[in-house]
Design an enzyme around this catalytic site. Structure first.
Site, short mmCIF file in Angstrom:
data_model
loop_
_atom_site.label_atom_id
_atom_site.label_comp_id
_atom_site.label_asym_id
_atom_site.label_seq_id
_atom_site.Cartn_x
_atom_site.Cartn_y
_atom_site.Cartn_z
N VAL A 17 0.83 -1.21 0.00
CA VAL A 17 0.00 0.00 0.00
C VAL A 17 0.86 1.25 0.00
O VAL A 17 0.69 2.16 -0.84
CB VAL A 17 -0.95 0.00 1.22
N ASP B 229 1.99 -21.71 -2.74
CA ASP B 229 1.94 -22.24 -4.10
C ASP B 229 0.53 -22.23 -4.68
O ASP B 229 0.35 -21.94 -5.87
CB ASP B 229 2.48 -23.68 -4.11
N ARG C 132 2.04 -29.66 7.01
CA ARG C 132 1.43 -30.50 5.97
C ARG C 132 2.46 -31.46 5.38
O ARG C 132 2.97 -32.31 6.08
CB ARG C 132 0.78 -29.62 4.88
N GLY D 239 16.61 -29.61 20.71
CA GLY D 239 17.39 -30.77 21.13
C GLY D 239 16.56 -32.03 21.25
O GLY D 239 16.73 -32.82 22.18
N LYS E 44 18.36 -41.41 30.45
CA LYS E 44 17.61 -40.25 29.97
C LYS E 44 16.25 -40.23 30.66
O LYS E 44 15.53 -41.22 30.68
CB LYS E 44 17.42 -40.33 28.46
N HIS F 140 -2.93 -24.48 15.42
CA HIS F 140 -2.96 -23.18 14.77
C HIS F 140 -2.36 -22.05 15.59
O HIS F 140 -2.26 -20.92 15.10
CB HIS F 140 -4.39 -22.83 14.35
N ARG G 245 0.31 -20.23 13.76
CA ARG G 245 0.00 -19.24 12.73
C ARG G 245 -0.15 -17.83 13.30
O ARG G 245 -0.06 -16.85 12.56
CB ARG G 245 -1.31 -19.60 12.01
#
Length: 333
Positions: A29, A108, A176, A190, A219, A255, A258
Site C-alpha cells: 500500500v 503455491d 502439511r 534438542g 535419559k 494453529h 499461525r
C-alpha cells in the site's frame, strides 16, 4: 516499461494466514501510494475478488498493522476460483475496478491462481507468505520465523513437564507435506527424534528401540517432534506407551503457530518483498514471484517457480540426526 502505464494495483492474501502478511500488505500500500498509484485492498482472497469485496486503501488504513499477526484483509479458500469460469470472472472483476496489477500474498496454491490471472491478461506478482517454508524458488517465506519460534518456545515448556514426569512426549508441529518446521524445532529444541514426511521411513519399531535404549542410558525424558504431514500423534503415543511401558503423551500445537506478533525478520522480509512486488509492476513485469536467494531479493517467472521442487538439505538433515542422543550418520529416522 509497460506498454500501458500502471495506475491502480490491488493486493490480496490467500491460503493459510502467516505472521508478517500485514507487514507485506502495508508495504504494498505505502510503496504503491508513494509511487503515485491508487491501491485497492481485496478482502478474503480470491473469494473476495469474485464477490467484489474491494476497497480503496490509504496510508492511514495500514497504520498500526505491522505488529499484528494474521491478515487484516482476511483470507479464505475459494473452490470457484479453481474453475476456468471463476478465473475468467476474476479477471473481469479486476478490469471492472480498474486494477492494472495485482499482488498476491500466499503460497503455491495462491500463486497458481495468480498464474491463471496472468494468462488472462492481468499483471500479477506473487509474494511468498506461508509458515511451511515450502516454496522452492525462495530460501525464505513470510511467517516461518515467527511460527518456528512460537513452536520452539512451546516445546521448551512441554520438555519441562516431560522431564518432571519422566515421560516420552510427542509434539506435533504444522507443515502439511513439508517438514521444515519440525526439522528446525528438532535442532533448536534438542529433540531425541524428528519425524518429517520427506525422510521418515515409518519404522516405528526402531523409534521404540531408541526410546528404550535412551531410558536405559539414564535419559529422563524423550522428545519426539512429529510433522503434521505424518500426524496421528495420539495413536502413536498409545502404541509407544504400550510397547515401552513409559508414560507417553501427545501435544498437538496446531494453529497457535499461525498467530502472534511477527518477529523482526518477518516484518523486514515482508516489507522488502511487498515493496519489490510493487516495483516489479511499475517496471512492467507480470507473472512473477518475489523470492530471496543468496542474500538478495530476486524474482522468478511463476511458471518456473511452480515447477521447482524443494528438498530437505541433506547436510542439515545429517547434522540434525547426529546431534540427537545416539544416532549415526547412516540413520534415517
Amino acid at each position: 516499461m509497460a506498454e500501458k502505464k500502471i495506475k491502480t494495483i490491488g493486493v490480496l492474501t490467500s491460503g493459510g494466514d502467516a505472521p508478517g502478511m500485514n507487514a507485506a500488505i502495508r508495504a504494498v500500500v505505502r510503496r504503491g501510494l508513494s509511487s503515485g498509484l491508487n491501491v485497492k485492498g481485496i478482502y478474503k482472497g480470491y473469494n473476495g475478488l469474485l464477490n467484489e469485496e474491494i476497497v480503496d486503501m490509504t496510508a492511514k488504513d495500514v497504520s498500526d498493522t505491522i505488529e499484528r499477526g494474521g491478515t487484516f484483509l482476511y483470507t479464505a479458500r475459494c473452490a470457484e476460483f479453481r474453475t476456468e469460469e471463476g478465473q475468467q470472472r476474476g479477471a473481469e472483476v479486476c478490469r471492472k475496478h480498474g486494477i492494472d496489477g495485482l499482488v498476491v500474498i500466499g503460497g503455491d496454491g495462491s500463486f497458481a491462481g495468480a498464474q491463471k490471472l496472468a494468462n488472462l491478461g492481468i499483471n500479477t506478482i506473487g509474494v511468498p507468505g506461508t509458515i511451511d517454508l515450502d516454496i522452492a524458488c525462495t530460501e525464505y517465506t513470510i511467517g516461518f520465523d515467527t511460527a518456528v519460534n512460537t513452536a520452539m518456545e512451546a516445546i521448551d515448556k512441554v520438555r519441562d513437564t516431560s522431564t518432571s514426569h519422566e515421560r516420552c512426549s510427542i509434539i506435533e508441529v504444522m507443515g502439511r507435506a513439508a517438514g521444515y518446521l519440525a526439522m528446525w524445532c528438532g535442532i533448536a529444541n534438542g529433540a531425541e527424534d524428528i519425524l518429517i514426511p520427506e525422510k521418515y521411513n515409518y519404522d516405528e519399531e526402531k523409534l521404540i528401540s531408541n526410546i528404550i535404549d535412551s531410558r536405559k542410558k539414564g535419559k529422563k525424558h524423550h522428545i519426539i517432534i512429529n510433522a503434521e504431514g505424518i500426524g496421528h500423534s495420539e495413536a502413536m503415543a498409545k502404541r509407544i506407551e504400550a510397547a515401552t511401558g513409559i508414560e507417553t503423551r501427545a501435544t498437538i500445537l496446531g494453529h497457535m503457530q499461525r498467530g502472534g506478533s511477527p518477529t523482526c525478520r518477518d516484518r523486514v522480509f515482508a516489507s522488502m518483498m511487498g515493496a519489490m512486488a510493487v516495483d516489479l509492476l511499475l517496471e512492467g513485469k507480470t507473472c512473477r514471484v518475489v523470492g530471496y536467494q543468496n542474500g538478495k531479493f530476486v524474482d522468478y517467472d511463476i511458471n518456473e517457480a511452480l515447477a521447482m521442487q524443494k528438498n530437505v538439505d541433506p547436510y542439515m538433515w545429517e547434522v540434525c540426526n547426529s546431534l540427537s542422543h545416539n544416532y549415526s550418520k547412516n540413520d534415517t529416522v
